[in-house]
Scaffold this motif. Structure first.
Motif, PDB file in Angstrom:
ATOM      1  N   TRP A 106     -22.242 147.881  -5.532  1.00  0.00           N
ATOM      2  CA  TRP A 106     -23.635 148.332  -5.730  1.00  0.00           C
ATOM      3  C   TRP A 106     -24.220 147.514  -6.874  1.00  0.00           C
ATOM      4  N   ILE A 107     -25.155 146.616  -6.578  1.00  0.00           N
ATOM      5  CA  ILE A 107     -25.594 145.620  -7.566  1.00  0.00           C
ATOM      6  C   ILE A 107     -27.092 145.748  -7.870  1.00  0.00           C
ATOM      7  N   ASN A 108     -27.643 146.938  -7.697  1.00  0.00           N
ATOM      8  CA  ASN A 108     -29.084 147.151  -7.869  1.00  0.00           C
ATOM      9  C   ASN A 108     -29.469 147.477  -9.308  1.00  0.00           C
ATOM     10  N   GLN A 109     -30.758 147.780  -9.480  1.00  0.00           N
ATOM     11  CA  GLN A 109     -31.335 148.162 -10.775  1.00  0.00           C
ATOM     12  C   GLN A 109     -31.188 147.059 -11.826  1.00  0.00           C
ATOM     13  N   GLY A 110     -31.403 145.820 -11.390  1.00  0.00           N
ATOM     14  CA  GLY A 110     -31.429 144.711 -12.329  1.00  0.00           C
ATOM     15  C   GLY A 110     -30.107 144.022 -12.563  1.00  0.00           C
ATOM     16  N   MET A 111     -29.048 144.392 -11.831  1.00  0.00           N
ATOM     17  CA  MET A 111     -27.762 143.714 -11.993  1.00  0.00           C
ATOM     18  C   MET A 111     -27.826 142.309 -11.394  1.00  0.00           C
ATOM     19  N   LEU A 112     -28.136 142.214 -10.095  1.00  0.00           N
ATOM     20  CA  LEU A 112     -28.268 140.925  -9.430  1.00  0.00           C
ATOM     21  C   LEU A 112     -29.608 140.854  -8.708  1.00  0.00           C
ATOM     22  N   SER A 113     -30.172 139.663  -8.670  1.00  0.00           N
ATOM     23  CA  SER A 113     -31.378 139.418  -7.879  1.00  0.00           C
ATOM     24  C   SER A 113     -30.980 138.782  -6.558  1.00  0.00           C
ATOM     25  N   LEU A 114     -31.917 138.736  -5.615  1.00  0.00           N
ATOM     26  CA  LEU A 114     -31.635 138.048  -4.362  1.00  0.00           C
ATOM     27  C   LEU A 114     -31.394 136.565  -4.607  1.00  0.00           C
ATOM     28  N   ALA A 115     -32.103 135.999  -5.575  1.00  0.00           N
ATOM     29  CA  ALA A 115     -31.864 134.597  -5.923  1.00  0.00           C
ATOM     30  C   ALA A 115     -30.455 134.416  -6.483  1.00  0.00           C
ATOM     31  N   GLY A 116     -30.016 135.375  -7.292  1.00  0.00           N
ATOM     32  CA  GLY A 116     -28.664 135.316  -7.836  1.00  0.00           C
ATOM     33  C   GLY A 116     -27.610 135.475  -6.766  1.00  0.00           C
ATOM     34  N   ILE A 117     -27.861 136.338  -5.782  1.00  0.00           N
ATOM     35  CA  ILE A 117     -26.926 136.514  -4.671  1.00  0.00           C
ATOM     36  C   ILE A 117     -26.844 135.231  -3.852  1.00  0.00           C
ATOM     37  N   ARG A 118     -28.005 134.599  -3.628  1.00  0.00           N
ATOM     38  CA  ARG A 118     -28.009 133.341  -2.885  1.00  0.00           C
ATOM     39  C   ARG A 118     -27.189 132.276  -3.615  1.00  0.00           C
TER      40      ARG A 118
END
Length: 424
Positions: A106-118
């Motif tokens: 669970w990586i929400n609430q400012g942990m990871l962005s979609l750009a970071g996941i990419r």
């Protein structure tokens, strides 16, 4: 094999509990696993916190500000939505570089962005993503609650003002998620067969691998014990059958307390003797707000983070009831069953996979307080308690033990690694 488990929190929330238990299960079964979190709360050396910087503190607030503005300054659904527009870049960290497998949770609430996941997906490392809810397969929501737009594309979102539009926030995030996953492979793992089935219907995850593996539990920690002593230690009555309700926030309407109240009122009316021999213990924040709503003696325990005491509270109970309106694979049912406590819940999400109807508990018709009451009555007064307890333990040992779950994840890791080498 070195695995880096990535989760927003170390301890807060069901996903954090499950992720940390998986880390421990892997380490106990020959895999070197670490956990990377934003919110580190303990001194455990296998859990690493993100480096502190001023911008990291603002990721969550910035995401909420953007959502607030797009919701026309309404707070109604402000904390039900995640858009992953900002977050940390973890690819430069030592822990990331040394890992063979990156395992997102669970990586929400400012942990990871979609750009970071990419960026993680483009690093060349195999990526496994455990779904603790439906968010990876939708645009912005964690609970679909009957909405099926994610099967085609998200737009006209019910969580946005006026029901959204064809080009609303959900539509734009959907397109960003699609571009993030396009021509990139992720091994998705759902914690329940129900969630895996839902995820496979998502147009976002078309062509991606989706499998189902339950969360693990340490059955050496969560196990039966002395009920009398557990009640004595927690100031609970010895002369009552105790129904236990557990939720991080007891007043969360999705956890179904209103249905438990209604079911108890039905039981008290049809079986008045229960008023004198039955009690309800409530574990969770704001539990005190529920005093006076139930016809039975009520014991609000409040929020508890100490695992030893949580185990004691399960051991003190005769029955665990979780009338949630939406669930994946609740840790609380697993914990109760591991302690030999039968469970009652609604037929929703992964709950019917956990509770074997009339064997280790009762699966009530969805949103049916009368059937919930029938299940409580059956478990307390009609079923054979020792048989229920034994079946509950047997289910956990067979399905959710550390060894069985870790072996299934190791297989996923090996497959993801092999697929990555093949693609290269």
């Amino acid at each position: 094999m070195r695995v880096l488990i990535v989760n927003t929190s170390e301890r807060a929330g069901g996903a954090a509990v499950a992720a940390k238990r998986l880390m421990e299960a892997l380490n106990n079964n020959g895999v070197k696993a670490k956990m990377l979190v934003r919110d580190k709360e303990t001194e455990q050396i296998t859990v690493v916190g993100l480096p502190h910087n001023w911008w990291q503190q603002w990721h969550f607030l910035w995401e909420r500000m953007v959502i607030y503005a797009r919701e026309r300054f309404s707070k109604r659904h402000l904390f039900e939505i995640d858009i992953a527009n900002t977050g940390a870049d973890i690819t430069g960290l030592h822990e990331f570089k040394e890992a063979d497998i990156i395992h997102l949770h669970w990586i929400n609430q400012g942990m990871l962005s979609l750009a970071g996941i990419r960026k993680i997906l483009d690093s060349g490392k195999p990526v496994v993503w455990t779904m603790h809810d439906i968010w990876p397969a939708t645009a912005i929501c964690h609970l679909t609650l009957g909405c099926r737009k994610f099967e085609d594309r998200c737009h006209h979102c019910r969580l946005l003002p006026g029901g959204g539009s064809d080009r609303d926030l959900s539509a734009s995030v959907w397109n960003r998620k699609r571009r993030t996953l396009d021509n990139r492979s992720v091994a998705f793992v759902a914690c329940s067969k129900w969630l895996a089935s839902e995820a496979r219907k998502s147009a976002l995850l078309a062509g991606q691998q989706v499998t189902s593996i339950p969360n693990p539990i340490d059955t050496h920690v969560f196990c039966p014990g002395d009920r009398r002593q557990a009640r004595l230690d927690n100031s609970l009555p010895q002369d009552r059958r105790i129904i236990l309700f557990v939720s991080q926030r007891a007043t969360n309407p999705l956890k179904g307390m209103d249905y438990l109240v209604e079911a108890c009122n039905l039981l008290a009316a049809s079986h008045p003797e229960m008023r004198g021999n039955t009690a309800v213990a409530i574990l969770g924040g704001h539990a005190e707000e529920l005093e006076g709503r139930l016809p039975f003696d009520t014991y609000p325990i409040g929020y508890v983070s100490d695992t030893r005491r949580i185990v004691q509270l399960y051991r003190a109970a005769n029955l665990f009831v979780l009338p949630s309106l939406s669930e994946n694979l609740p840790n609380t049912i697993m914990e109760a069953m591991a302690c030999g406590v039968p469970c009652v819940g609604f037929k929703v999400g992964g709950i019917p996979e956990m509770i074997d109807h009339l064997r280790n508990g009762y699966v009530a018709a969805y949103r049916d307080a009368a059937d919930l009451a029938k299940g409580i009555r059956w478990a307390l007064d009609e079923a054979e308690p020792d048989s229920l307890a034994a079946e509950a333990q047997r289910k956990v040992q067979g399905s959710y033990s550390q060894a069985s779950v870790s072996l299934r994840y190791i297989e996923v890791y090996n497959q993801a690694t092999a697929f990555k080498r093949y693609k290269i």
